[in-house]
Design a protein around this motif. Structure first.
Motif, mmCIF file in Angstrom:
data_model
loop_
_atom_site.group_PDB
_atom_site.id
_atom_site.type_symbol
_atom_site.label_atom_id
_atom_site.label_comp_id
_atom_site.label_asym_id
_atom_site.label_seq_id
_atom_site.Cartn_x
_atom_site.Cartn_y
_atom_site.Cartn_z
ATOM 1 N N ALA A 129 0.834 -1.210 0.000
ATOM 2 C CA ALA A 129 0.000 0.000 0.000
ATOM 3 C C ALA A 129 0.867 1.258 0.000
ATOM 4 N N PHE A 130 1.862 1.270 0.860
ATOM 5 C CA PHE A 130 2.750 2.442 0.886
ATOM 6 C C PHE A 130 3.575 2.537 -0.392
ATOM 7 N N ALA A 131 4.074 1.404 -0.858
ATOM 8 C CA ALA A 131 4.926 1.412 -2.051
ATOM 9 C C ALA A 131 4.203 1.996 -3.259
ATOM 10 N N SER A 132 2.896 1.787 -3.338
ATOM 11 C CA SER A 132 2.147 2.279 -4.494
ATOM 12 C C SER A 132 1.830 3.771 -4.408
ATOM 13 N N HIS A 133 2.121 4.403 -3.256
ATOM 14 C CA HIS A 133 1.777 5.819 -3.100
ATOM 15 C C HIS A 133 2.967 6.706 -2.728
ATOM 16 N N LEU A 134 4.122 6.112 -2.472
ATOM 17 C CA LEU A 134 5.313 6.909 -2.170
ATOM 18 C C LEU A 134 6.095 7.131 -3.459
ATOM 19 N N ASN A 135 6.036 8.327 -3.954
ATOM 20 C CA ASN A 135 6.720 8.664 -5.201
ATOM 21 C C ASN A 135 7.575 9.915 -5.004
ATOM 22 N N PRO A 136 8.649 10.037 -5.781
ATOM 23 C CA PRO A 136 9.522 11.217 -5.626
ATOM 24 C C PRO A 136 8.816 12.494 -6.068
ATOM 25 N N ASP A 137 9.256 13.605 -5.466
ATOM 26 C CA ASP A 137 8.759 14.942 -5.826
ATOM 27 C C ASP A 137 7.255 15.072 -5.614
ATOM 28 N N THR A 138 6.765 14.479 -4.529
ATOM 29 C CA THR A 138 5.343 14.586 -4.196
ATOM 30 C C THR A 138 5.205 14.863 -2.701
ATOM 31 N N THR A 139 4.004 15.276 -2.320
ATOM 32 C CA THR A 139 3.653 15.411 -0.907
ATOM 33 C C THR A 139 2.763 14.229 -0.528
ATOM 34 N N PHE A 140 3.169 13.512 0.493
ATOM 35 C CA PHE A 140 2.434 12.326 0.945
ATOM 36 C C PHE A 140 1.650 12.701 2.207
ATOM 37 N N TYR A 141 0.318 12.597 2.126
ATOM 38 C CA TYR A 141 -0.548 12.965 3.254
ATOM 39 C C TYR A 141 -0.845 11.709 4.071
ATOM 40 N N TYR A 142 -0.229 11.672 5.238
ATOM 41 C CA TYR A 142 -0.189 10.445 6.032
ATOM 42 C C TYR A 142 -1.562 10.022 6.564
ATOM 43 N N GLU A 143 -2.250 10.887 7.329
ATOM 44 C CA GLU A 143 -3.519 10.482 7.933
ATOM 45 C C GLU A 143 -4.596 10.130 6.898
ATOM 46 N N PRO A 144 -4.771 10.921 5.840
ATOM 47 C CA PRO A 144 -5.750 10.513 4.816
ATOM 48 C C PRO A 144 -5.413 9.158 4.193
ATOM 49 N N PHE A 145 -4.128 8.901 4.026
ATOM 50 C CA PHE A 145 -3.733 7.591 3.500
ATOM 51 C C PHE A 145 -4.201 6.478 4.437
ATOM 52 N N LEU A 146 -3.988 6.647 5.740
ATOM 53 C CA LEU A 146 -4.425 5.627 6.696
ATOM 54 C C LEU A 146 -5.934 5.435 6.638
ATOM 55 N N THR A 147 -6.655 6.520 6.458
ATOM 56 C CA THR A 147 -8.122 6.461 6.459
ATOM 57 C C THR A 147 -8.676 5.781 5.222
ATOM 58 N N PHE A 148 -8.115 6.085 4.063
ATOM 59 C CA PHE A 148 -8.751 5.663 2.811
ATOM 60 C C PHE A 148 -8.058 4.512 2.083
ATOM 61 N N ARG A 149 -6.827 4.152 2.478
ATOM 62 C CA ARG A 149 -6.085 3.163 1.702
ATOM 63 C C ARG A 149 -5.845 1.841 2.431
ATOM 64 N N LEU A 150 -6.291 1.756 3.686
ATOM 65 C CA LEU A 150 -5.985 0.550 4.462
ATOM 66 C C LEU A 150 -7.251 -0.195 4.876
ATOM 67 N N LYS A 151 -8.258 -0.162 4.019
ATOM 68 C CA LYS A 151 -9.548 -0.767 4.363
ATOM 69 C C LYS A 151 -9.420 -2.262 4.650
ATOM 70 N N GLU A 152 -8.704 -2.978 3.801
ATOM 71 C CA GLU A 152 -8.592 -4.437 3.980
ATOM 72 C C GLU A 152 -7.851 -4.771 5.278
ATOM 73 N N TYR A 153 -6.848 -3.976 5.594
ATOM 74 C CA TYR A 153 -6.125 -4.152 6.856
ATOM 75 C C TYR A 153 -7.068 -3.928 8.038
ATOM 76 N N GLY A 154 -7.888 -2.893 7.959
ATOM 77 C CA GLY A 154 -8.857 -2.618 9.019
ATOM 78 C C GLY A 154 -9.863 -3.744 9.183
ATOM 79 N N GLU A 155 -10.318 -4.316 8.079
ATOM 80 C CA GLU A 155 -11.263 -5.434 8.148
ATOM 81 C C GLU A 155 -10.623 -6.644 8.803
ATOM 82 N N MET A 156 -9.338 -6.858 8.522
ATOM 83 C CA MET A 156 -8.622 -7.961 9.146
ATOM 84 C C MET A 156 -8.515 -7.752 10.657
#
Length: 282
Positions: A129-156
């Motif tokens: 999940a992180f690997a697909s969203h960490l890219n150079p020359d970008t701003t990575f918004y940590y809390e929104p990522f946790l909220t919207f990108r980790l659904k399957e982890y939360g279900e587990m």
């Protein structure tokens, strides 16, 4: 360069310290990079090795750190939140016990409990999940990522808490039953002065003269209100007939003192029980 933005001020301090520590550790091996805390809510990570592609070295490094960081800093918090807000456990001690069981399940330390999504590797999922969203020359918004990108982890984690609650309630029932049987032994006059219990693949009962007790004799002593092994045939019961006999002393001969049944008998009879190696029965 990657700018890592946190919504709450101060939230980035621990991650900053961990990133800086990893950078210092791997710098002697040619791992070029720098990390700066620009504010109480923003970290900047710079990749400085021009000889190796970002996606071949620095990118997997960052994804691994973030995956582990979530597990270390968020997992217990989320498990506690699930236990309270989805399953309505509000007592702090109960929640802590449930989360401890959940963590044991996640770590693979509870082989007696079915695995949560056996093919789901939470570290691998978080890494991807992180690997697909960490890219150079970008701003990575940590809390929104946790909220919207980790659904399957939360279900587990929800499934894991469900299993942990089932196990916690079973353990509570077990402890209550053991205490009830312990109380019965304390207040009941001995019906037999001694019972010998020989454990070798199965359990065999003997009276004080070391005469094997028949099934009919054991059935005579059995009290239905003391049945511990609900769902088992009478021939498979050990604890229920033994407690029903209320012996003054119990001598157990076994080469498996940590056997679950023997540990339960020990918890019930306490000082009235003695364990011997199997060879000493002769």
């Amino acid at each position: 360069m990657i700018a890592i933005h946190f919504e709450e001020r101060g939230n980035c301090s621990r991650l900053f310290d961990e990133l800086r520590g990893y950078m210092a550790t791997y710098k002697p091996y040619g791992f070029g990079g720098a990390v700066e805390k620009n504010s109480e809510a923003t970290i900047t990570v710079r990749y400085e090795n021009k000889d190796v592609d970002f996606y071949e070295s620095f990118h997997p490094f960052l994804a691994s750190i973030f995956a582990e960081y979530v597990i270390e800093t968020k997992e217990d918090e989320w498990l506690m939140d699930i236990a309270e807000n989805l399953f309505y456990f509000t007592d702090e001690e109960e929640k802590q016990q449930i989360v401890a069981i959940a963590q044991a399940i996640l770590q693979g330390d509870r082989n007696d409990i079915p695995s949560v999504k056996p093919h789901f590797d939470r570290r691998a999922f978080l890494y991807d999940a992180f690997a697909s969203h960490l890219n150079p020359d970008t701003t990575f918004y940590y809390e929104p990522f946790l909220t919207f990108r980790l659904k399957e982890y939360g279900e587990m984690l929800i499934d894991c808490i469900e299993l942990a609650i089932d196990e916690y309630l079973m353990e509570q029932d077990y402890q209550a039953m053991v205490e009830n049987l312990r109380h019965y032994i304390r207040i009941t006059p001995a019906r037999l002065p001694m019972v010998y219990l020989v454990h070798k693949d199965m359990f065999t009962f003997y009276d004080e003269h070391f005469r094997e007790l028949t099934a009919e004799e054991m059935a005579y002593y059995l009290k239905q209100e003391l049945v511990f092994e609900t769902g088992l045939d009478f021939s498979e019961m050990v604890i229920s007939p033994l407690v029903s006999m209320a012996p003054g002393h119990v001598h157990v001969f076994t080469d498996e003192p940590d056997h679950g049944v023997i540990l339960t008998i020990q918890a019930i009879f306490q000082e009235r029980l003695t364990i011997f190696p199997l060879q000493e029965r002769h």
